[in-house]
Every structure is written in C-alpha cells, then in structure tokens.
Scaffold this motif. Structure first.
Motif, mmCIF file in Angstrom:
data_model
loop_
_atom_site.group_PDB
_atom_site.id
_atom_site.type_symbol
_atom_site.label_atom_id
_atom_site.label_comp_id
_atom_site.label_asym_id
_atom_site.label_seq_id
_atom_site.Cartn_x
_atom_site.Cartn_y
_atom_site.Cartn_z
ATOM 1 N N PHE A 1 19.311 13.213 -10.534
ATOM 2 C CA PHE A 1 18.686 13.064 -9.218
ATOM 3 C C PHE A 1 17.355 12.324 -9.322
ATOM 4 O O PHE A 1 17.033 11.495 -8.462
ATOM 5 C CB PHE A 1 18.454 14.439 -8.591
ATOM 6 N N CYS B 1 24.812 11.350 -6.449
ATOM 7 C CA CYS B 1 24.098 12.118 -7.479
ATOM 8 C C CYS B 1 24.668 13.526 -7.623
ATOM 9 O O CYS B 1 24.854 14.006 -8.746
ATOM 10 C CB CYS B 1 22.610 12.178 -7.152
ATOM 11 N N GLY C 1 17.734 8.615 -9.609
ATOM 12 C CA GLY C 1 18.141 7.944 -8.384
ATOM 13 C C GLY C 1 19.516 7.318 -8.480
ATOM 14 O O GLY C 1 20.280 7.529 -9.423
ATOM 15 N N THR C 2 19.829 6.514 -7.482
ATOM 16 C CA THR C 2 21.149 5.906 -7.369
ATOM 17 C C THR C 2 21.321 4.767 -8.363
ATOM 18 O O THR C 2 20.500 3.848 -8.394
ATOM 19 C CB THR C 2 21.353 5.367 -5.948
ATOM 20 N N CYS D 1 20.279 9.643 -2.444
ATOM 21 C CA CYS D 1 20.733 9.631 -3.844
ATOM 22 C C CYS D 1 22.257 9.557 -3.831
ATOM 23 O O CYS D 1 22.949 10.583 -3.894
ATOM 24 C CB CYS D 1 20.241 10.884 -4.569
ATOM 25 N N SER E 1 15.909 13.148 -0.212
ATOM 26 C CA SER E 1 15.843 11.780 -0.705
ATOM 27 C C SER E 1 17.255 11.222 -0.809
ATOM 28 O O SER E 1 18.197 11.956 -1.117
ATOM 29 C CB SER E 1 15.163 11.734 -2.082
ATOM 30 N N TYR F 1 17.438 20.112 -6.335
ATOM 31 C CA TYR F 1 18.299 19.066 -5.775
ATOM 32 C C TYR F 1 19.685 19.573 -5.410
ATOM 33 O O TYR F 1 20.320 19.050 -4.494
ATOM 34 C CB TYR F 1 18.422 17.921 -6.792
#
Length: 649
Positions: free
Chosen positions: A389, A369, A392-393, A366, A364, A459
């Motif tokens: 994570f 992150c 999100g951004t 990110c 994904s 992640y």
C-alpha cells in the motif's frame, strides 16, 4: 452479567433508552406493514435517537438526564405496542418460530466470538480476553464510550491521552447512553449485551426483509444461515495445495465472514440498511421514503464504509431509469440522504481542517493493492506487510494485469456462496425491484472501492467497502436457496453449502470459540483501577508502561477506570502523527526503562499526566523523581503527580 441487578439495569437501558423511543417514532410515523417490520424499524430508529440524546446530554454535562429519557421511552414504547396491537394485523406465517430460530443463531454467534471475554469464568476475579479482534475491538469501543459518557464531545481517544479523534459517533454514543442509564459495567455492554441485541436485531431484520419482498416462507428460515455464511478461503487453500502452490494460513479472510458481525459496527450498519430496503420493498409513501433516506444518512455515523456505497447506490437508482412507480419516492429518499449526511460531513471536514500533520489517515487511491496484499499473504511469500500500500499503484502493464487478476480472485472469495445469488439479484433488478437494483449498484461500488483504495494507517480497512456486497447479498442468497429447494435444484444448493460452511466453521469455531486467551486482567489490576477511578477526575491522564511492554495489549485503565492513558495499544493510536507517537513512546521508555532520573522527570512533565501507574519492577524512576504512592497492591503502585512546577528538580 455480574449480578441480577446489572441485568435489570441493562434491560431497562435497552428497552427504555433504545427500543421504546424507536417503536414510538415508528408507530407515530405509521411505518411498517406488520408488527415485525415495525419492530425492526423501531430498533434502527431508536439506535439513532439514543445516540442523539446521549451526545446532547453528555456534551451538556447532563448525562443524568438520560434516566428521564429512558423512563419516558419505556412509557412511549408501551403506548406504541398497545397501538400497534390495535392497528396492525398480526404477523403470520409462523414468524414467531422463525424469529426464535434467528435469535438462536444470533446467540450462537455471540457465544462463539465475544461472550466469554471479560467474564470471571472461574470465580477468582481475573478477566480473560480471547482472540485478537474479538478481544481488542470491543475493549477500544468501550473505552471510547466511557470517555464520551464522562466528557462529551469532542470524541476523545483514551489510549492517546484523551486527544481528540474523528470517528462515527453512533456506536460509541449507544454504549455511552446505555452505560449512563443502566449503570451497567462497560465490559458487560461491549462483550455481551449490545452484541446480543445487535445480532438478534440483524437476524430479525433479514427475516423481515425477505418477507417484505414476497419471498417464500422458507427463505425467512434460511436468512439467518445466509448471514452466517463464510468465505471459501479454506476451499481455496485446499485447491491451491492440490495444485502444488505454497499456502499460508491468514486470518484476513475473516473480513468476509460472520466473525466480525459480533465485534464490529457492521452489524448495526447492516440492520439499518436492511430497514431502508424494507421501506422500499413496496411502493413507499413519501414519509417512508424520507425515513429510508435518513437511515442511509445515519450510516455515516454508524459505519462509514457502508454509507459511501449505499448512498451511491441509492442516488444511481433514483437517476438511472428509475421504476416509474418509485421515481418520486427515490428522489425524496436521495434528497433526504444527502441533506441528512451534510452535518456529519461538515463535522468531519472541520476536524480534518483543524488537525495538524494527519497525513497518515484517510483514504488513498491504490489500484489493486488490497487484492495483491491478500494474494501475497495467502499464496505468495506469506508477508503481511503494508509495504504494497505504501508503494502505491504499480504502473508496469504486467503488474497492473497481476493486480486485476488478483482482484477477480479476491472478489470471488469475498462473495463466496453469495455469488450464486447474483442471477436472482439480476432478475429482481431487471424487473424494477428497487432494493435489488439498489443493492446491485451499491455492491458493485463497494467491491470497486475495496479493490482500488487504501485506508491508512490500517490499509486493510478498505476491504470493508466490500461488506455491502458480501453481507448485503445474504437475504438474496436465502431467497435463491428457497427457490432451488422448491424447484428441486439440489446442485446449486449443494455448491452453496460447500462454499459457505467451511468458512463459517473456520470463522466461528477456530477464530471465535477456539481462539486462545490473548491477555487477562488480574483481580489486583481491577482493584487498582477501581481505586484510580475513585481518586481521579475523568480527564486525568495516567502515565503507564503498557505500550513498551506489549504494543498489541491494551492498558486496563481506559476500560476499567474510565481514565485516559498517555499511550497504549498501537492499533488504537493510529490517528496520531508518527512523530507524535514516537515522541510519546520515547517518554514512556525514558521513565519506565531508562536510568536517568532527570530524563524521567522531563518526560513526565512533558506528558502532562496527573497519575503514574508503575507495575512491579517499573517504579524506580517514580521514586527517583520523588513521587509518593497513594495506593499499592500486587498489580503495582499508583502515584499522584504534582503540578509540573512543583516536581522536584
């Protein structure tokens, strides 16, 4: 090794099943300009050939055919050695002593990190396991390999009841093939034999690479040390303390040091990639270029996190102002890499299309992150949560700027001493050196991916994209150090040493040799697993309570008995959808921790398990359900489960 017979079996499996076929293929294709290059290319090619042979044999239910494969491979390897002696000039420049030096450091690496685990150290029959990754990762790989050996494709997860999983096939297939050929205990293969072979091959290939690009002989001696360079995390921590900042010791920076070379497929992935660069170190023939491209394609099934930046770097090198002398070869290699990757891509897409509710796996976007996670863990509040994570951004300009600054800091730590090799790399790239240009582009792509994507459910795995720059720069660092020594430039050499040694010592001595015992498998558990293997079939699922006793300690059954368990080891069952994991956990709790016999009966019936293993104190519901034990010792009781229709009401 448990016995001299097991050592002979391992030697036969490695020589005949792996190295012999690879040497024969490299010799038939006239690969390598000297004996060392041919040998390391043979290791890389043989690894892939063994994996293909294993996948074919096990999926056809003919794993015994691998014995014939190894016998033919041993004969073919003998032919290849004899032919190479006649047709290739001997490798000069004192390379024998250099290889011995590299093998010694490879042995030190393996001894420090994984060699002691699963070894009866005191003769009492117990198997201790040391460290976290160095205990759990080989355990998981070995259990998957046994499932592949006994059941073939699709790849089954023995920690999730044998549920189908996606993954890179080569590491599992190599272990499965060696086990089938040599009848070697899987514990010996994953903790000793394969790490020693892979690390020694990686050191030898780094030596061959720096020789192939025409570096000074001293660079070959420095190449193994450059591979063991650590990240400057300890230096950064000391500087932060001097500045009055709060510092937390985290092991996540070990991602950028030598520790994982002994426990992760990054080792064979790097060895394969280095071989592709060797083939492009001089103006390659078309056949050499095609083989280089196929080696890049093989990275998909060896180490996916290397494949993506490697194939991107190769394609960009072929398209963006390629050196005229290598233009045709680069195009051939790129085409071969792309075509060779298609079967693997199609296989993984087919699996993804057939999987339901797997929204917690994959990749994904990110931005920032990973660096924010590492910076917060090391210099912030010490939180090791993946909440960054999952959130999100961040879109606020201040948060984006903080993420960008963190990315620069983490990239600097990831590269460490290797960053001092960037001028040498840039000179090679500007001069039209294909391996240098390829590495420069691939390394930039890898670092960018590591800083901008996540890899749920774990992640932090996205950091592995950076490994192509982190470890790929090691041969360049060796060349740069050799040049500094020749020029009497002691300041950059001292700086490189200062940046590399503390992190290497921390990774190998504290996280490796100094790691405490994480768990142990008792003699009684070993005996019970042996009895279970004798009484059961490969696909029989075992219902046992390891997951509710400790989510971070694996059940011994998948590795020692080769049988899948219903649910064990949280990090090994990440491919299951969260609701499925929760449901399985609830069934285990209902049976082993609950007091309702009816709920226990339903949980067992829903599991589809064929056997129940109940440690001491956890057998109450097994008796209440009416299961009769078939084996008992100090480890607990083993029960056979009748068909669900015949379970007592």
């Amino acid at each position: 090794m448990a016995s001299g017979l097991a050592a002979l079996g391992a030697a036969f499996a490695v020589a005949g099943g792996w190295i012999g076929p690879g040497l024969a293929a490299a010799t038939a294709l006239h690969l390598g300009r000297d004996r060392l290059e041919r040998a390391v290319l043979g290791v890389a090619i043989g690894r892939v050939l063994l994996a293909i042979a294993t996948l074919a044999a096990t999926s056809a239910g003919a794993s015994r055919a691998l014995l014939a494969w190894a016998a033919l491979g041993l004969a073919a390897g003998g032919w290849a050695i004899a032919r190479s002696r006649r047709t290739l000039a001997p490798t000069r420049d004192g390379v024998g002593w250099t290889l011995a030096w590299g093998a010694a450091w490879a042995t030190f690496l393996v001894l420090a990190v994984v060699f002691r685990s699963a070894l009866d150290l005191d003769g009492g029959g117990a198997l201790p396991f040391f460290g976290r990754d160095s205990a759990n990762d080989p355990f998981v790989y070995g259990a998957h390999a046994l499932a592949l050996r006994d059941r073939g494709l699709p790849l089954a997860n023995p920690f999730a009841g044998g549920a189908a999983v996606t993954g890179s096939y080569v590491p599992f297939a190599v272990l499965a093939g060696l086990s089938a050929i040599g009848a070697v205990p899987m514990t010996d293969l994953v903790y000793r034999v394969v790490p020693l072979v892979e690390c020694a091959a990686l050191m030898a290939t780094a030596i061959a690479l720096v020789r192939a690009v025409g570096a000074p002989p001293r660079a070959a001696w420095l190449a193994p040390l450059a591979l063991l360079a650590g990240d400057p995390g300890p230096i950064a921590a000391a500087l932060a303390r001097l500045a009055g900042a709060q510092v937390h010791a985290i092991d996540s920076f070990a991602l950028f040091g030598p520790y994982l070379l002994a426990v992760n497929p990054i080792g064979p992935g790097l060895q394969t990639l280095f071989c592709a660069w060797i083939l492009f170190a001089r103006a390659p023939r078309r056949a050499e270029a095609v083989i280089a491209g196929l080696l890049v394609a093989a990275l998909f099934e060896i180490k996916l996190f290397l494949w993506a930046p490697a194939i991107a770097g190769l394609a960009a090198t072929a398209v963006v102002r390629p050196p005229p002398a290598s233009r045709a070869a680069l195009r051939s290699a790129t085409l071969a890499a792309m075509i060779g990757s298609l079967p693997s891509i199609a296989d993984k897409l087919r699996f993804a299309a057939g999987a339901a509710a797997r929204d917690d796996t994959g990749f994904s976007l990110c931005l920032g992150c990973l660096p924010r996670y590492l910076a917060r863990a090391a210099w912030g509040d010490g939180e090791l949560s993946f909440a960054i994570f999952r959130a999100g951004t961040p879109l606020a300009p201040r948060a984006l700027a903080a993420g960008a600054i963190a990315a620069v800091v983490i990239a600097a730590i990831a590269l460490g001493a290797r960053a001092l090799a960037l001028p040498t790399l840039a000179r090679g790239a500007r001069g039209g050196d294909v391996p240098s240009r390829w590495l420069a582009i691939a390394g930039a792509v890898g670092l960018a991916l590591a800083m901008t994507v996540g890899a749920p459910p774990h992640y932090l795995n996205a950091a592995q994209f950076a490994w192509i720059a982190v470890f790929g720069l090691a041969p360049v660092l060796a060349i740069a150090c050799a040049q500094w020594i020749a020029a009497g430039r002691w300041l950059p050499l001292a700086l490189a040493t200062l940046l590399a040694v503390p992190g290497a010592a921390d990774a190998l001595l504290r996280l490796g040799w100094g790691a405490p015992q994480r768990f142990a498998i008792s003699p009684a558990e070993r005996a019970l697993c042996a009895e279970l293997a004798r009484r059961s079939a490969p696909g029989d699922v075992v219902f046992e309570p390891s997951m509710i006793r400790d989510t971070d300690v694996p059940s011994p059954i998948p590795l020692l008995a080769g049988r899948p368990v219903y649910l064990s080891l949280l990090s090994a069952v990440g491919n299951l959808p969260p609701d499925e994991r929760d449901a399985r956990f609830a069934r285990l709790a209902a049976f082993f921790a609950g007091t309702d016999a009816g709920a226990a009966r339903r949980a067992l019936a829903e599991s589809g398990a064929a056997f129940v293993f109940a440690p001491p104190g956890a057998a109450a519901n097994a008796a209440a359900v009416g299961l009769e034990p078939i084996f008992e010792n100090a480890a607990g009781r083993l029960f056979r489960v009748p068909t669900s229709a015949s379970l007592p009401p």
